[in-house]
Design an enzyme around this catalytic site. Structure first.
Site, PDB file in Angstrom:
ATOM      1  N   ASP A 106       1.642   5.889  -5.102  1.00 33.86           N
ATOM      2  CA  ASP A 106       1.457   4.739  -4.217  1.00 33.86           C
ATOM      3  C   ASP A 106       0.785   5.205  -2.935  1.00 33.86           C
ATOM      4  O   ASP A 106       1.186   6.218  -2.340  1.00 33.86           O
ATOM      5  CB  ASP A 106       2.794   4.078  -3.892  1.00 33.86           C
ATOM      6  CG  ASP A 106       2.615   2.793  -3.100  1.00 33.86           C
ATOM      7  OD1 ASP A 106       2.307   1.764  -3.718  1.00 33.86           O
ATOM      8  OD2 ASP A 106       2.771   2.832  -1.864  1.00 33.86           O
TER       9      ASP A 106
ATOM     10  N   GLU B  65      -1.976  -1.074  -4.969  1.00 37.27           N
ATOM     11  CA  GLU B  65      -2.337   0.296  -4.606  1.00 37.27           C
ATOM     12  C   GLU B  65      -1.507   1.327  -5.361  1.00 37.27           C
ATOM     13  O   GLU B  65      -1.430   2.489  -4.960  1.00 37.27           O
ATOM     14  CB  GLU B  65      -2.173   0.507  -3.090  1.00 37.27           C
ATOM     15  CG  GLU B  65      -0.750   0.402  -2.572  1.00 37.27           C
ATOM     16  CD  GLU B  65      -0.359  -1.003  -2.157  1.00 37.27           C
ATOM     17  OE1 GLU B  65       0.573  -1.131  -1.346  1.00 37.27           O
ATOM     18  OE2 GLU B  65      -0.986  -1.967  -2.653  1.00 37.27           O
TER      19      GLU B  65
END
Length: 348
Positions: free
Chosen positions: A227, A270
């Site tokens: 992440d 993301e």
């Protein structure tokens, strides 16, 4: 996944061709048998025998499709058809109408043999017909036709051959276009449009495949859930176009850092998922640190801005009694711990 799709398309195309050839063999068998049966009440014994033999050959071709190879059946059908046409032209058939049957040769040839081989075979077929028709009577006695009939027969046959070849070319072109469109749709369905990486659906399918394969071989399987740290701040400060540039560059960076057998997927937003077959959690940690350091040292240049980004990564190794969902949940919990401990780190 794409290899299975390719095999599926190939098998479907072969199945369609097998159905058409089966239908043609049945029709050919039925017509030749019926004409042979009618011939029993006439006085042309040789023609009757030839028709019954042709009917039997078409039956064999049909049986070969069901039990053996479609190529064998196709060759039996097309070349037995040629021989039958040669005999009908040579003998004249019934009331000198034998040559009229040659018009079925053109469409069958280009479909069964394909455009290139079909056109070549048609050229050889027409040359043979010409030799038979113009063969001097003093050499071999055969059916006689007027020159006007011969010329019109050849012109008509050439016209039909051209139209058949044109149709086959158009059909092949349409088929290729359909395959290309299908391939593009498959890519859209299995790939993330921005990063060109495998999407979540594709990654889940790959995980299931790897789990089944590696469990058979008793090998480890690890995943990395990555992440981007403070990615929302990048979008807020530089705009979403800058955020997209960050995602695409890091996607390429991830791909460079892993092996060929590994899979990098955009898991969502993301988040990225990296699948590491034949890799234990200890081995995965070495790869993970390499990826984390590469990202930390990478600079994304967007317009006049130099954007630095870091990532947090959770590692999870598949255990024997664990499902794929449990594997991902474990990696997600590890990722949360990495975030909690200050980001830009790997956990465990």
């Amino acid at each position: 996944m794409l290899e299975r799709i390719k095999k599926y398309r190939t098998s479907n195309g072969e199945l369609e061709q097998a159905r058409v050839i089966s239908l043609f063999s049945l029709v050919g068998m039925s017509i030749t048998f019926l004409m042979g049966f009618i011939g029993l009440f006439g006085d042309n014994t040789t023609l009757t025998v030839v028709l019954f033999v042709a009917s039997f050959v078409y039956l064999l071709a049909f049986l070969f499709i069901k039990r053996f190879d479609i190529t064998v059946s196709a060759n039996i059908i097309i070349y037995s058809l040629y021989l039958l046409m040669f005999y009908l032209v040579f003998s004249g058939g019934v009331s000198q109408t034998g040559p009229l049957w040659i018009f079925i040769v053109a469409p069958v040839s280009v479909y069964v043999l394909g455009l290139r081989h079909g056109v070549i075979s048609l050229f050889i077929f027409l040359c043979t017909i010409c030799i038979i028709m113009f063969l001097p009577q003093q050499w071999v006695a055969h059916a006689q036709y007027t020159n006007e009939f011969k010329v019109r027969l050849f012109i008509s046959f050439l016209t039909l051959s051209f139209l058949s070849a044109l149709y086959e070319y158009s059909r092949m072109l349409a088929f290729k276009n359909a395959i290309e469109i299908s391939k593009q749709y498959q890519q859209l369905a299995m790939r993330d449009p921005l990063t060109k990486l495998a999407n979540r659906r594709n990654a889940a399918a790959i995980l299931e495949q790897e789990k089944a394969r590696l469990q058979r071989n008793n090998e480890p399987l690890s995943v990395l859930l990555c992440d981007l740290d403070h990615f929302k701040a990048v979008n807020d400060k530089y705009g979403h176009n800058a955020g997209d540039r960050v995602l695409t560059e890091l996607s390429a960076l991830f791909t460079e850092q892993v092996r060929k057998q590994d899979c990098v997927a955009r898991w969502g937003g993301e988040e990225f998922l990296i699948i590491l077959p034949q890799t234990s959690s200890e081995q995965a940690r070495i790869i993970t640190e390499k990826i984390r350091n590469s990202v930390a040292q990478h600079t994304v240049n967007f317009l006049d801005h130099n954007i630095h980004i870091t990532i947090s990564i959770g590692i999870s190794q598949l255990s024997e009694d664990q499902s794929i969902d449990e594997l991902i949940n474990t990696a997600d919990k590890c990722l949360y711990q990495a975030k909690t401990l200050g980001r830009n780190r790997v956990y465990p």
